[in-house]
Design an enzyme around this catalytic site. Structure first.
Site, PDB file in Angstrom:
ATOM      1  N   HIS A  79       3.471  -0.786  11.727  1.00  7.27           N
ATOM      2  CA  HIS A  79       4.580  -0.012  11.154  1.00  7.27           C
ATOM      3  C   HIS A  79       4.259   1.473  11.235  1.00  7.27           C
ATOM      4  O   HIS A  79       3.090   1.884  11.196  1.00  7.27           O
ATOM      5  CB  HIS A  79       4.891  -0.441   9.715  1.00  7.27           C
ATOM      6  CG  HIS A  79       3.783  -0.246   8.727  1.00  7.27           C
ATOM      7  ND1 HIS A  79       3.536   0.965   8.119  1.00  7.27           N
ATOM      8  CD2 HIS A  79       2.864  -1.107   8.219  1.00  7.27           C
ATOM      9  CE1 HIS A  79       2.522   0.836   7.270  1.00  7.27           C
ATOM     10  NE2 HIS A  79       2.091  -0.408   7.318  1.00  7.27           N
ATOM     11  N   ASP A  81       5.859   3.887   9.181  1.00  6.83           N
ATOM     12  CA  ASP A  81       6.078   4.625   7.940  1.00  6.83           C
ATOM     13  C   ASP A  81       4.808   4.650   7.102  1.00  6.83           C
ATOM     14  O   ASP A  81       3.913   3.807   7.256  1.00  6.83           O
ATOM     15  CB  ASP A  81       7.246   4.053   7.150  1.00  6.83           C
ATOM     16  CG  ASP A  81       7.035   2.601   6.723  1.00  6.83           C
ATOM     17  OD1 ASP A  81       6.531   1.810   7.546  1.00  6.83           O
ATOM     18  OD2 ASP A  81       7.367   2.256   5.566  1.00  6.83           O
ATOM     19  N   ASP A 111      -3.552   3.118   7.253  1.00  9.24           N
ATOM     20  CA  ASP A 111      -2.399   2.244   7.021  1.00  9.24           C
ATOM     21  C   ASP A 111      -1.130   2.877   7.600  1.00  9.24           C
ATOM     22  O   ASP A 111      -0.390   3.519   6.879  1.00  9.24           O
ATOM     23  CB  ASP A 111      -2.257   2.009   5.523  1.00  9.24           C
ATOM     24  CG  ASP A 111      -1.166   1.022   5.165  1.00  9.24           C
ATOM     25  OD1 ASP A 111      -0.752   0.254   6.052  1.00  9.24           O
ATOM     26  OD2 ASP A 111      -0.723   1.020   4.007  1.00  9.24           O
ATOM     27  N   GLU A 143       8.277  -0.559   6.505  1.00  7.77           N
ATOM     28  CA  GLU A 143       7.438  -1.659   6.020  1.00  7.77           C
ATOM     29  C   GLU A 143       7.055  -1.450   4.567  1.00  7.77           C
ATOM     30  O   GLU A 143       7.048  -2.390   3.770  1.00  7.77           O
ATOM     31  CB  GLU A 143       6.178  -1.781   6.889  1.00  7.77           C
ATOM     32  CG  GLU A 143       5.309  -3.005   6.573  1.00  7.77           C
ATOM     33  CD  GLU A 143       4.267  -2.783   5.482  1.00  7.77           C
ATOM     34  OE1 GLU A 143       3.667  -3.769   5.017  1.00  7.77           O
ATOM     35  OE2 GLU A 143       4.044  -1.615   5.077  1.00  7.77           O
ATOM     36  N   GLU A 144       6.751  -0.204   4.211  1.00 10.37           N
ATOM     37  CA  GLU A 144       6.213   0.082   2.878  1.00 10.37           C
ATOM     38  C   GLU A 144       7.230  -0.142   1.765  1.00 10.37           C
ATOM     39  O   GLU A 144       6.851  -0.248   0.602  1.00 10.37           O
ATOM     40  CB  GLU A 144       5.690   1.519   2.816  1.00 10.37           C
ATOM     41  CG  GLU A 144       4.517   1.818   3.746  1.00 10.37           C
ATOM     42  CD  GLU A 144       3.219   1.154   3.302  1.00 10.37           C
ATOM     43  OE1 GLU A 144       3.242   0.409   2.303  1.00 10.37           O
ATOM     44  OE2 GLU A 144       2.190   1.384   3.951  1.00 10.37           O
ATOM     45  N   GLU A 171      -2.669  -4.575  10.367  1.00  3.21           N
ATOM     46  CA  GLU A 171      -2.919  -4.014   9.034  1.00  3.21           C
ATOM     47  C   GLU A 171      -4.430  -3.915   8.797  1.00  3.21           C
ATOM     48  O   GLU A 171      -5.213  -4.686   9.358  1.00  3.21           O
ATOM     49  CB  GLU A 171      -2.294  -4.903   7.958  1.00  3.21           C
ATOM     50  CG  GLU A 171      -0.775  -4.849   7.897  1.00  3.21           C
ATOM     51  CD  GLU A 171      -0.242  -3.626   7.162  1.00  3.21           C
ATOM     52  OE1 GLU A 171      -1.051  -2.763   6.735  1.00  3.21           O
ATOM     53  OE2 GLU A 171       0.986  -3.539   7.007  1.00  3.21           O
ATOM     54  N   HIS A 365      -3.075   4.108   0.770  1.00  3.98           N
ATOM     55  CA  HIS A 365      -2.188   4.560  -0.311  1.00  3.98           C
ATOM     56  C   HIS A 365      -2.867   5.537  -1.268  1.00  3.98           C
ATOM     57  O   HIS A 365      -2.278   5.899  -2.286  1.00  3.98           O
ATOM     58  CB  HIS A 365      -1.625   3.375  -1.118  1.00  3.98           C
ATOM     59  CG  HIS A 365      -0.759   2.457  -0.336  1.00  3.98           C
ATOM     60  ND1 HIS A 365       0.110   1.565  -0.941  1.00  3.98           N
ATOM     61  CD2 HIS A 365      -0.602   2.270   1.001  1.00  3.98           C
ATOM     62  CE1 HIS A 365       0.740   0.870   0.000  1.00  3.98           C
ATOM     63  NE2 HIS A 365       0.317   1.283   1.180  1.00  3.98           N
TER      64      HIS A 365
END
Length: 396
Positions: A79, A81, A111, A143-144, A171, A365
């Site tokens: 992903h 985003d 990520d 995705e997030e 991931e 994150h």
């Protein structure tokens, strides 16, 4: 996994990763510029590329193919985003990749732009090979915030009749092989009642009270789900869980609350559990709560908004994707992770799927997110071995 050094390849990948980090693709914003840049890189490498836009046109999926037009290939999925950086105490600009002590710092390095950069770096090398089956690149939006891009992309793959034999979702797993995770279903339920003076509770419809009864039903279902745990389920805990994250309503101690909001989630270990919970709640709302509320106030309502319903990745005895990546990495087993990914969406449309990517979820994150260079190099080596494998024929 043995990793012969390839300094030039790693340098090219780091340069590309720095370019990708510089695109601030927080999920609330557009990923269009980044995706179009990736499309250009891949087209220059000889890939056949198409994009898919969301309703706004500001979010794009990308799907690209190198190799013959046939079934039996492998999808490399990531992903584009990233999560927000607001209010996080970064020690450097999160959208300018910096290198310190063998670590690559920046939002998304781990990520999961590191995996995306590795895949695109390898594209020219895939193109120079005589692949017997294709390698596909699937890069998604949002995705997030609910895997919305992957939901649209997998539906399109079905419609187009694209049938790869395996999907590798990159991931961050520290390049360990992962073949399972629970689903993540998130909801907000809104309760609309009738305000009034607290001295006459029978004349109003107390939204907080009805929300509380909804919560009590969720607690009953939580216990029932424990008894529904499949035999031999490998997850911990081995049953579907329910969590109430927020309950808000009311304005003062002497006012009947006319509004309430409940934010809650469940993490299914099997699809039937989600249906079990939703059916039970629907019966509660339609047969008990709404009739009582509307007997006093016909405009009373209960409405549940689906925030996200991301299906899990179910461990399967026969999984060609898992077996392929175990062979590529030298792993002697596969594990589970507690976080959700897009892998289950590919599995749902019949593509065996596995998770394996560079970096650790422990760095995702967070402020000063980073990716170890050694992890990136391991990923590049795995993809190089994948090219060897695809020259020999289908992976099943």
């Amino acid at each position: 996994m043995h990793n012969p050094p390839n300094a030039d390849r790693l340098a090219r990948c780091k340069h590309l990763l720095a370019e990708l980090v510089a695109f601030p693709t927080v999920s609330s914003d557009s990923n269009r510029a980044l995706t179009l840049a990736l499309a250009e890189y891949l087209e220059d490498s000889g890939a056949r590329v198409w994009t898919q836009a969301d309703a706004t046109g500001e979010k794009l999926n990308l799907f690209a193919t190198i190799g013959p037009e046939c079934d039996g290939g492998v999808i490399l999925s990531g992903h584009t985003d990233v999560v927000p950086v607001a209010e996080q105490p970064w020690s450097s600009d999160p959208f300018v990749m910096t290198q310190r002590d063998g670590r690559l710092y920046g939002r998304g390095t781990c990520d999961m732009k590191g995996f995306v950069a590795a895949c695109v770096t390898m594209a020219p090398e895939f193109a120079r090979r005589n692949l017997a089956v294709p390698v596909h690149f699937a890069f998604t939006y949002d995705e997030e915030v609910g895997c919305f891009g992957a939901q649209a992309l997998t539906a399109s793959l079905q419609k187009r009749g694209i049938r790869p034999a395996a999907a590798i979702i990159g991931e961050p797993s520290q390049m360990q092989v992962i073949d399972g995770h629970k689903g993540c279903f998130e909801y907000t339920t809104w309760f609309t009642g009738l305000e009034g003076h607290g001295s006459a509770p029978d004349l109003g419809v107390n939204a907080v009270e009805y929300a509380s009864r909804f919560v009590m039903k969720l607690l009953e279902l939580r216990k029932a789900l424990q008894a529904r745990a499949p035999a031999g389920c490998p997850f911990d805990p081995p049953h579907t869980t329910i969590n109430m994250g927020l309950l808000a309503g009311g304005v003062a101690h002497n006012v009947i609350p006319g509004k309430a909001r409940l934010e809650w989630e469940m993490r299914p270990v099997q699809p039937s559990d989600a249906d079990f919970v939703k059916d039970a709640l629907e019966r509660l709302v339609q047969d008990e709560l709404l009739p009582e509320m509307r007997a006093i106030h016909p405009q009373a309502d209960i409405h549940t908004q689906i925030v996200a319903e991301v299906v899990g990745l179910l461990p399967e005895p026969q999984n060609p994707a898992r077996d392929l990546v175990m062979a590529l990495t030298g792993a002697n087993g596969a594990g589970l992770v507690p976080f959700g990914t897009e892998a289950g969406l590919f599995q749902t449309i019949g593509i065996p799927s596995v998770i394996c990517g560079p970096g650790s979820i422990a760095q995702a994150h967070k402020p000063d997110e980073y990716l170890d260079e050694t992890q990136l190099d391991l990923c590049l080596h795995m993809l190089d071995l994948l090219g060897d494998r695809l020259e020999r024929g289908p992976v099943t």
